[in-house]
Design a protein around this motif. Structure first.
Motif, PDB file in Angstrom:
ATOM      1  N   MET A 145       1.051  -0.940   0.125  1.00 48.14           N
ATOM      2  CA  MET A 145       0.157  -0.326  -0.130  1.00 48.14           C
ATOM      3  C   MET A 145       1.047   1.014   0.422  1.00 48.14           C
ATOM      4  O   MET A 145       0.485   2.441  -0.798  1.00 48.14           O
ATOM      5  N   GLY A 146       1.731   1.123   1.157  1.00 48.25           N
ATOM      6  CA  GLY A 146       2.697   2.691   0.616  1.00 48.25           C
ATOM      7  C   GLY A 146       3.256   2.671  -0.595  1.00 48.25           C
ATOM      8  O   GLY A 146       3.891   3.719  -0.790  1.00 48.25           O
ATOM      9  N   ARG A 147       4.277   1.496  -1.086  1.00 45.45           N
ATOM     10  CA  ARG A 147       4.335   1.367  -2.932  1.00 45.45           C
ATOM     11  C   ARG A 147       3.136   2.146  -3.689  1.00 45.45           C
ATOM     12  O   ARG A 147       3.885   2.940  -4.309  1.00 45.45           O
ATOM     13  N   GLN A 148       2.524   1.194  -3.712  1.00 43.59           N
ATOM     14  CA  GLN A 148       1.351   2.364  -4.294  1.00 43.59           C
ATOM     15  C   GLN A 148       0.757   3.313  -3.605  1.00 43.59           C
ATOM     16  O   GLN A 148       0.942   4.120  -4.663  1.00 43.59           O
ATOM     17  N   GLN A 149       1.198   4.228  -2.601  1.00 41.89           N
ATOM     18  CA  GLN A 149       0.358   5.740  -2.952  1.00 41.89           C
ATOM     19  C   GLN A 149       2.343   6.326  -3.225  1.00 41.89           C
ATOM     20  O   GLN A 149       2.063   7.669  -3.695  1.00 41.89           O
ATOM     21  N   ARG A 150       3.667   5.931  -2.948  1.00 43.00           N
ATOM     22  CA  ARG A 150       4.392   6.405  -3.447  1.00 43.00           C
ATOM     23  C   ARG A 150       4.433   6.934  -4.766  1.00 43.00           C
ATOM     24  O   ARG A 150       5.421   7.778  -5.605  1.00 43.00           O
ATOM     25  N   PHE A 151       3.961   5.707  -5.809  1.00 41.14           N
ATOM     26  CA  PHE A 151       3.908   5.694  -7.276  1.00 41.14           C
ATOM     27  C   PHE A 151       3.314   6.633  -7.191  1.00 41.14           C
ATOM     28  O   PHE A 151       3.454   7.406  -8.241  1.00 41.14           O
ATOM     29  N   PHE A 152       1.726   7.107  -7.621  1.00 40.93           N
ATOM     30  CA  PHE A 152       0.689   7.960  -6.961  1.00 40.93           C
ATOM     31  C   PHE A 152       1.311  10.042  -7.766  1.00 40.93           C
ATOM     32  O   PHE A 152       2.299  10.129  -8.007  1.00 40.93           O
ATOM     33  N   GLU A 153       2.478   9.725  -5.951  1.00 35.32           N
ATOM     34  CA  GLU A 153       2.832  10.997  -5.660  1.00 35.32           C
ATOM     35  C   GLU A 153       4.005  11.107  -6.994  1.00 35.32           C
ATOM     36  O   GLU A 153       4.091  12.462  -7.013  1.00 35.32           O
ATOM     37  N   ALA A 154       4.698  10.536  -7.083  1.00 30.13           N
ATOM     38  CA  ALA A 154       5.777  10.452  -8.177  1.00 30.13           C
ATOM     39  C   ALA A 154       5.484  10.703  -9.538  1.00 30.13           C
ATOM     40  O   ALA A 154       5.849  11.513 -10.122  1.00 30.13           O
ATOM     41  N   VAL A 155       4.047  10.591 -10.208  1.00 32.58           N
ATOM     42  CA  VAL A 155       3.999  10.541 -11.243  1.00 32.58           C
ATOM     43  C   VAL A 155       2.712  11.691 -11.562  1.00 32.58           C
ATOM     44  O   VAL A 155       2.713  12.105 -12.295  1.00 32.58           O
ATOM     45  N   GLU A 156       2.678  12.409  -9.835  1.00 34.02           N
ATOM     46  CA  GLU A 156       2.556  13.321 -10.228  1.00 34.02           C
ATOM     47  C   GLU A 156       3.356  14.580  -9.890  1.00 34.02           C
ATOM     48  O   GLU A 156       2.721  15.572 -10.451  1.00 34.02           O
TER      49      GLU A 156
END
Length: 243
Positions: A220-231
């Motif tokens: 879940m942490g990895r998924q959240q960090r991915f979305f933050e990186a995409v933004e």
């Protein structure tokens, strides 16, 4: 050692991308082999070999008297086509597909960890501990990504279930081709191994619920960090050379 792609492989790659991007829609007929050979500046036998690859992936069906029909990949293809869906033809990331993969990893990995806690051997624990030690000392992000793969491979082995390992086999090519995208999931090399020592502790203690919860939290942490990186960045990403 990787094998240099043949001309048929290159033609198959191009046709895969055309089909998976929707340029050729499900139910549509592909041009005849001779037409494709002329358009792609190759001989007919090269096109035929490429078509064999597409047929094995269940992207097309050859029907006597009807020609070559494009299949709906969502209904017919397997996990092997995912690597062609992660990036769009313009080089931009398909956020939905990558998010789907991360979600699947969270669900499957959590259950694998639970099974590993129930079925592990002392040898499995030793293997997991060794990988975690390597993760904690490695600084190169590319190598860390492969060690992360090794940890999940070892966890699947401890679960005594062949299916997760077969799924991971398909994920190898994805990691090989798109490790630059996966690198955005972490803010520092050390965060790649974050929490794994606690997962090993839970597996060692045969605490299935804790192992499941810890792995779920990691993904879940990895998924959240991915979305933050995409933004933070919307520019297209280039596909790197294979490992």
């Amino acid at each position: 050692m990787s094998t240099k792609p043949t001309r048929a492989d290159q033609v198959a790659e191009e046709l895969k991308r055309l089909i998976l991007s929707g340029a050729y829609a499900p139910g549509q007929k592909l041009p005849p082999e001779l037409t494709l050979a002329s358009e792609l500046n190759v001989n007919r036998f090269t096109v035929r070999e490429a078509m064999n690859q597409l047929e094995q992936l269940r992207l097309i069906a050859r029907k006597a008297g009807a020609g070559t029909i494009v299949l709906d990949y969502e209904k017919n293809a397997g996990l092997d086509v995912v690597e062609y869906l992660v990036l769009r033809r313009d080089g931009s990331v398909n956020i939905e597909v990558l998010s789907n993969l991360l979600e699947l990893a969270r669900i499957v990995s959590a259950e694998i960890a639970s099974l590993a806690a129930e079925r592990r051997t002392d040898e499995d624990i030793a293997t997991l501990e060794l990988v975690v030690r390597k993760l904690q000392t490695e600084k190169n992000v590319s190598q860390l990504l492969w060690l992360d793969f090794d940890f999940n491979w070892a966890l699947a082995g401890a679960a005594r279930n062949i299916a997760p390992r077969l799924v991971l086999n398909s994920a190898r090519s994805l990691l090989n081709k798109y490790s630059h995208l996966l690198g955005t999931l972490w803010v520092s090399p050390g965060s790649i191994s974050e929490g794994y020592e606690y997962v090993v502790d839970a597996v060692r203690a045969r605490d299935a619920e804790r192992a499941r919860a810890l792995v779920r939290w990691i993904w879940m942490g990895r998924q959240q960090r991915f979305f933050e990186a995409v933004e933070r960045s919307s520019r297209p990403l280039d596909v790197p050379a294979h490992r």
